[in-house]
Enzyme design. Structure first.
Site, mmCIF file in Angstrom:
data_model
loop_
_atom_site.group_PDB
_atom_site.id
_atom_site.type_symbol
_atom_site.label_atom_id
_atom_site.label_comp_id
_atom_site.label_asym_id
_atom_site.label_seq_id
_atom_site.Cartn_x
_atom_site.Cartn_y
_atom_site.Cartn_z
ATOM 1 N N GLY A 55 0.869 -1.178 0.000
ATOM 2 C CA GLY A 55 0.000 0.000 0.000
ATOM 3 C C GLY A 55 0.896 1.215 0.000
ATOM 4 O O GLY A 55 1.862 1.267 -0.763
ATOM 5 N N GLU A 56 0.614 2.145 0.856
ATOM 6 C CA GLU A 56 1.424 3.358 0.949
ATOM 7 C C GLU A 56 1.919 3.461 2.391
ATOM 8 O O GLU A 56 1.120 3.679 3.304
ATOM 9 C CB GLU A 56 0.547 4.554 0.549
ATOM 10 C CG GLU A 56 1.314 5.749 0.092
ATOM 11 C CD GLU A 56 2.364 5.454 -0.971
ATOM 12 O OE1 GLU A 56 2.067 4.808 -1.984
ATOM 13 O OE2 GLU A 56 3.526 5.877 -0.772
ATOM 14 N N SER A 57 3.224 3.265 2.552
ATOM 15 C CA SER A 57 3.760 3.177 3.914
ATOM 16 C C SER A 57 3.509 4.455 4.725
ATOM 17 O O SER A 57 3.231 4.387 5.924
ATOM 18 C CB SER A 57 5.250 2.847 3.887
ATOM 19 O OG SER A 57 5.934 3.723 3.029
ATOM 20 N N ARG A 80 12.828 3.449 -0.529
ATOM 21 C CA ARG A 80 11.470 3.438 -1.087
ATOM 22 C C ARG A 80 11.489 3.751 -2.576
ATOM 23 O O ARG A 80 12.401 4.412 -3.061
ATOM 24 C CB ARG A 80 10.602 4.497 -0.401
ATOM 25 C CG ARG A 80 10.377 4.261 1.063
ATOM 26 C CD ARG A 80 9.449 5.312 1.641
ATOM 27 N NE ARG A 80 8.137 5.264 1.020
ATOM 28 C CZ ARG A 80 7.396 6.327 0.775
ATOM 29 N NH1 ARG A 80 7.815 7.533 1.073
ATOM 30 N NH2 ARG A 80 6.205 6.195 0.218
ATOM 31 N N HIS A 86 5.222 -8.783 -4.308
ATOM 32 C CA HIS A 86 3.860 -9.098 -3.853
ATOM 33 C C HIS A 86 3.484 -10.551 -4.143
ATOM 34 O O HIS A 86 2.899 -10.832 -5.199
ATOM 35 C CB HIS A 86 2.854 -8.193 -4.579
ATOM 36 C CG HIS A 86 2.905 -6.768 -4.124
ATOM 37 N ND1 HIS A 86 2.134 -6.285 -3.097
ATOM 38 C CD2 HIS A 86 3.642 -5.731 -4.567
ATOM 39 C CE1 HIS A 86 2.387 -5.007 -2.920
ATOM 40 N NE2 HIS A 86 3.297 -4.639 -3.794
ATOM 41 N N GLU A 133 1.132 -12.085 -2.924
ATOM 42 C CA GLU A 133 -0.335 -12.198 -2.849
ATOM 43 C C GLU A 133 -1.017 -11.904 -4.176
ATOM 44 O O GLU A 133 -2.208 -12.179 -4.324
ATOM 45 C CB GLU A 133 -0.891 -11.295 -1.733
ATOM 46 C CG GLU A 133 -0.939 -9.802 -2.019
ATOM 47 C CD GLU A 133 0.404 -9.095 -1.902
ATOM 48 O OE1 GLU A 133 1.443 -9.772 -1.777
ATOM 49 O OE2 GLU A 133 0.414 -7.853 -1.968
ATOM 50 N N ILE A 141 5.552 -3.615 -7.435
ATOM 51 C CA ILE A 141 4.685 -2.462 -7.704
ATOM 52 C C ILE A 141 5.231 -1.266 -6.942
ATOM 53 O O ILE A 141 5.133 -1.196 -5.721
ATOM 54 C CB ILE A 141 3.226 -2.753 -7.263
ATOM 55 C CG1 ILE A 141 2.708 -4.045 -7.920
ATOM 56 C CG2 ILE A 141 2.321 -1.566 -7.598
ATOM 57 C CD1 ILE A 141 1.407 -4.566 -7.347
ATOM 58 N N ARG A 142 5.858 -0.369 -7.642
ATOM 59 C CA ARG A 142 6.506 0.810 -7.018
ATOM 60 C C ARG A 142 7.202 0.388 -5.709
ATOM 61 O O ARG A 142 6.964 0.928 -4.640
ATOM 62 C CB ARG A 142 5.496 1.932 -6.767
ATOM 63 C CG ARG A 142 4.941 2.491 -8.085
ATOM 64 C CD ARG A 142 4.195 3.807 -7.899
ATOM 65 N NE ARG A 142 3.262 3.785 -6.800
ATOM 66 C CZ ARG A 142 3.428 4.445 -5.657
ATOM 67 N NH1 ARG A 142 4.489 5.188 -5.456
ATOM 68 N NH2 ARG A 142 2.515 4.362 -4.716
ATOM 69 N N CYS A 179 6.134 -5.259 0.649
ATOM 70 C CA CYS A 179 6.263 -3.947 0.009
ATOM 71 C C CYS A 179 6.151 -2.818 1.040
ATOM 72 O O CYS A 179 7.065 -2.629 1.830
ATOM 73 C CB CYS A 179 5.243 -3.848 -1.111
ATOM 74 S SG CYS A 179 5.774 -2.760 -2.423
HETATM 75 N N1 GLN Z 1 5.708 2.845 -2.818
HETATM 76 C C1 GLN Z 1 4.994 2.373 -1.682
HETATM 77 C C2 GLN Z 1 5.531 2.977 -0.388
HETATM 78 O O1 GLN Z 1 6.506 3.623 -0.404
HETATM 79 C C3 GLN Z 1 5.040 0.871 -1.605
HETATM 80 C C4 GLN Z 1 4.327 0.278 -2.779
HETATM 81 C C5 GLN Z 1 3.596 -0.975 -2.506
HETATM 82 O O2 GLN Z 1 3.347 -1.363 -1.343
HETATM 83 N N2 GLN Z 1 3.161 -1.622 -3.537
HETATM 84 O O3 GLN Z 1 4.945 2.792 0.640
#
Ligand code: GLN
Length: 191
Positions: A50-52, A108, A171, A173, A135-136, A82
């Protein structure tokens, strides 16, 4: 594995995909959305992607931060994928750490704009060749202390373990391959 109950942090991000993986494995699980959810018996924890920054903020706002950190430090098995990996890291390049329970240094969004998301297959120690969607994603710059490197992609560390903590930059999952979840449940979780 059938006896195990897994709590999945579900305040933001890709928690539903972990639920699907655990359903497919027939493993009991529940969502952690608020403090009272932590009263439920739990043998293991998953911190999803997600987005940390957002997850870190919500963990504090919902008053989950301290208790989750305390449990991990007391040996609750945890798998962070992630953004979940970023939450576990003791050092986050250019930023402050979140839970900081694992002796890893992470960077990150580490693969740049063009390579923001990509797919590869690499060896994962103790499992074999596994699909790895990124993913990013962050990568692990350094593993110190008791940490062990489990996988690399493109020379970069993308999976590590320290005791009962498992950190993955990719990921599992969303890959449709359940072997990493199985590895977590069999190797890091009692029962
Ligand atoms: N770029 C996200 C972060 O810095 C991590 C991306 C992800 O969990 N798929 O939190």
């Amino acid at each position: 594995m059938g006896e195990t109950t897994v709590g999945i942090l579900a305040v933001q991000g890709a928690f539903a995909e972990h639920e699907c993986a655990l359903c497919a494995l027939g493993v009991r699980h529940f969502q952690i959305r608020q403090k009272r959810d932590l009263q439920r018996p739990m043998d293991a924890l998953i911190l999803p992607g997600g987005e940390s920054t957002v997850m870190g903020k919500l963990l504090r706002e919902l008053d989950l931060f301290k208790e989750i950190r305390r449990r991990i430090l007391h040996g609750l098995p945890v798998m962070g994928t992630c953004a979940g990996l970023i939450l576990l890291a003791r050092e986050v390049e250019g930023d402050s750490a979140y839970l900081g329970t694992m002796d890893i240094r992470v960077k990150r969004n580490a693969y740049g704009r063009q390579l923001g998301s990509f797919y590869t297959e690499q060896d994962f120690k103790g499992v074999g060749r596994v699909p790895m969607p990124f993913i990013r994603a962050p990568y692990i710059m350094k593993v110190s202390g008791q940490g062990e490197i489990l996988a690399k992609a493109d020379e970069k560390i993308v999976a590590a373990r320290q005791g009962r903590q498992l950190a993955l930059a990719f990921h599992p999952e969303v890959s449709g391959d359940l072997r990493i979840h199985q590895y977590f449940l069999e190797k890091l979780v009692d029962k």
